[in-house]
Structure formats: C-alpha cells, structure tokens
Design a protein around this motif. Structure first.
Motif, PDB file in Angstrom:
ATOM      1  N   PRO A  25      47.209  29.644  47.523  1.00 35.51           N
ATOM      2  CA  PRO A  25      47.409  30.798  46.623  1.00 35.51           C
ATOM      3  C   PRO A  25      46.904  30.541  45.205  1.00 35.51           C
ATOM      4  O   PRO A  25      46.295  31.419  44.603  1.00 35.51           O
ATOM      5  N   ILE A  26      47.140  29.349  44.684  1.00 38.94           N
ATOM      6  CA  ILE A  26      46.674  29.032  43.332  1.00 38.94           C
ATOM      7  C   ILE A  26      45.149  29.050  43.303  1.00 38.94           C
ATOM      8  O   ILE A  26      44.537  29.583  42.370  1.00 38.94           O
ATOM      9  N   TYR A  27      44.536  28.496  44.324  1.00 39.61           N
ATOM     10  CA  TYR A  27      43.069  28.496  44.397  1.00 39.61           C
ATOM     11  C   TYR A  27      42.535  29.926  44.415  1.00 39.61           C
ATOM     12  O   TYR A  27      41.605  30.261  43.679  1.00 39.61           O
ATOM     13  N   GLN A  28      43.113  30.774  45.258  1.00 40.14           N
ATOM     14  CA  GLN A  28      42.631  32.146  45.404  1.00 40.14           C
ATOM     15  C   GLN A  28      42.743  32.924  44.091  1.00 40.14           C
ATOM     16  O   GLN A  28      41.815  33.621  43.698  1.00 40.14           O
ATOM     17  N   VAL A  29      43.864  32.789  43.418  1.00 45.81           N
ATOM     18  CA  VAL A  29      44.060  33.527  42.171  1.00 45.81           C
ATOM     19  C   VAL A  29      43.140  32.983  41.087  1.00 45.81           C
ATOM     20  O   VAL A  29      42.513  33.738  40.341  1.00 45.81           O
ATOM     21  N   THR A  30      43.046  31.673  40.986  1.00 41.35           N
ATOM     22  CA  THR A  30      42.224  31.061  39.945  1.00 41.35           C
ATOM     23  C   THR A  30      40.745  31.372  40.156  1.00 41.35           C
ATOM     24  O   THR A  30      39.996  31.538  39.194  1.00 41.35           O
ATOM     25  N   ASN A  31      40.341  31.466  41.387  1.00 40.89           N
ATOM     26  CA  ASN A  31      38.939  31.723  41.699  1.00 40.89           C
ATOM     27  C   ASN A  31      38.503  33.122  41.247  1.00 40.89           C
ATOM     28  O   ASN A  31      37.311  33.396  41.145  1.00 40.89           O
ATOM     29  N   GLN A  32      39.476  33.987  40.937  1.00 44.96           N
ATOM     30  CA  GLN A  32      39.139  35.311  40.407  1.00 44.96           C
ATOM     31  C   GLN A  32      38.553  35.223  39.001  1.00 44.96           C
ATOM     32  O   GLN A  32      38.038  36.200  38.476  1.00 44.96           O
ATOM     33  N   GLY A  33      38.615  34.042  38.406  1.00 42.94           N
ATOM     34  CA  GLY A  33      38.000  33.824  37.101  1.00 42.94           C
ATOM     35  C   GLY A  33      36.500  34.037  37.114  1.00 42.94           C
ATOM     36  O   GLY A  33      35.875  34.170  36.057  1.00 42.94           O
ATOM     37  N   LYS A  34      35.914  34.096  38.293  1.00 47.03           N
ATOM     38  CA  LYS A  34      34.478  34.386  38.395  1.00 47.03           C
ATOM     39  C   LYS A  34      34.147  35.732  37.752  1.00 47.03           C
ATOM     40  O   LYS A  34      33.081  35.898  37.171  1.00 47.03           O
ATOM     41  N   LEU A  35      35.070  36.671  37.866  1.00 47.58           N
ATOM     42  CA  LEU A  35      34.845  37.977  37.242  1.00 47.58           C
ATOM     43  C   LEU A  35      34.750  37.843  35.735  1.00 47.58           C
ATOM     44  O   LEU A  35      33.903  38.474  35.088  1.00 47.58           O
ATOM     45  N   LEU A  36      35.628  37.023  35.159  1.00 50.23           N
ATOM     46  CA  LEU A  36      35.617  36.830  33.706  1.00 50.23           C
ATOM     47  C   LEU A  36      34.324  36.177  33.245  1.00 50.23           C
ATOM     48  O   LEU A  36      33.699  36.619  32.278  1.00 50.23           O
ATOM     49  N   THR A  37      33.920  35.116  33.919  1.00 49.79           N
ATOM     50  CA  THR A  37      32.716  34.398  33.481  1.00 49.79           C
ATOM     51  C   THR A  37      31.461  35.230  33.719  1.00 49.79           C
ATOM     52  O   THR A  37      30.547  35.195  32.894  1.00 49.79           O
ATOM     53  N   THR A  38      31.427  35.976  34.796  1.00 42.94           N
ATOM     54  CA  THR A  38      30.269  36.831  35.046  1.00 42.94           C
ATOM     55  C   THR A  38      30.159  37.911  33.970  1.00 42.94           C
ATOM     56  O   THR A  38      29.067  38.182  33.470  1.00 42.94           O
TER      57      THR A  38
END
Length: 147
Positions: A25-38
């Motif tokens: 769960p932590i991985y999945q939520v943190t991986n949403q940071g791709k939206l921020l960096t993009t």
C-alpha cells in the motif's frame, strides 16, 4: 532516444528496490508521485500552464501521500512479523520511489519533446526506437547482477 530509454531502465530497477523495502500500500500511494513530477517537468520543460484547479488537485494528491506516510511511520513491526517485513528499509524504499518518480516524469516529458520536435517521424517509429534502446540498456543490469 537513449536518454528516456536509460531513464526508464533506471526507473524499473528502482521500483524493484522500492518493492523490496516498502509495503504494497505504501508503494502504491507513493508511486502516485509520478503525477507531481510529470506536471512539474511539463511546466518547466514544455512551458505548459497549470490551472488553479490542477494546482489544487496536485496539492491534494501530495497531502494524501504525506498522510499515508505519516500514518505508516507510526506503525511498528508487529511481534509476528515475517523475516522479510523486519528487514525492510523504509527510507531506502522511499528514496527509490522518489527517484523513480523523477526519472519517470522527466523521461515522459522529454519523450514528448522529442515527438513534438520531429513531426515527420511517426509515433510508432519513435516507440520502436525507444523499445530497442530500452532492451539494449536493460540487458546491462541483467549481465551485471544476474550472471
């Protein structure tokens, strides 16, 4: 197209490091940071305008990720934890996801810049070129770590 191919190979290897050191769960939520960096890289490199609604949405996403991380840092390893769970390095996993998000965002925006700068070459051809470079660069970690 060597640059985005190399960044995608690095990203994929970082994601394996992250998965080995974070709960799912932590991985999945943190991986949403791709939206921020993009969004950040498209603003910087492509000069795209971001509306107030989009800024607000990015803020809510970042706040959600922060809340999940704050709640996960309070959890201690339970008594009946498996050996794999007790050997996870949370900080290493978070760093891997952070750098993975950065490489993903930059590679995606850079690839878009390449596509827009050469309109005579089709997207299909560019994807094939990216795939060939990715396979060639992806063989290197296999040769180094698996053989």
């Amino acid at each position: 197209l060597v640059v985005p191919a190399l960044l995608y190979v690095i990203q994929n290897n970082l994601l394996f490091v992250a998965l080995g050191n974070l709960s799912v769960p932590i991985y999945q939520v943190t991986n949403q940071g791709k939206l921020l960096t993009t969004a950040l890289f498209s603003r910087i490199l492509l000069g795209r305008e971001i509306t107030y609604k989009q800024y607000f949405s990015l803020f809510v996403l970042a706040a959600g990720v922060a809340i999940v991380h704050l709640s996960s840092t309070e959890q201690k390893i339970p008594q009946g934890a498996t050996e794999e769970q007790s050997q996870q390095n949370h900080l290493l996993g978070l760093a891997a996801v952070f750098f993975s998000c950065c490489t993903s965002g930059f590679a995606g925006v850079y690839f878009e810049m390449v596509l827009k700068s050469s309109p005579k070459i089709s997207v299909y051809i560019r994807n094939c070129q990216l795939g060939v470079w990715s396979v060639l660069l992806g063989v290197v970690p296999i040769l180094v770590w698996d053989l």
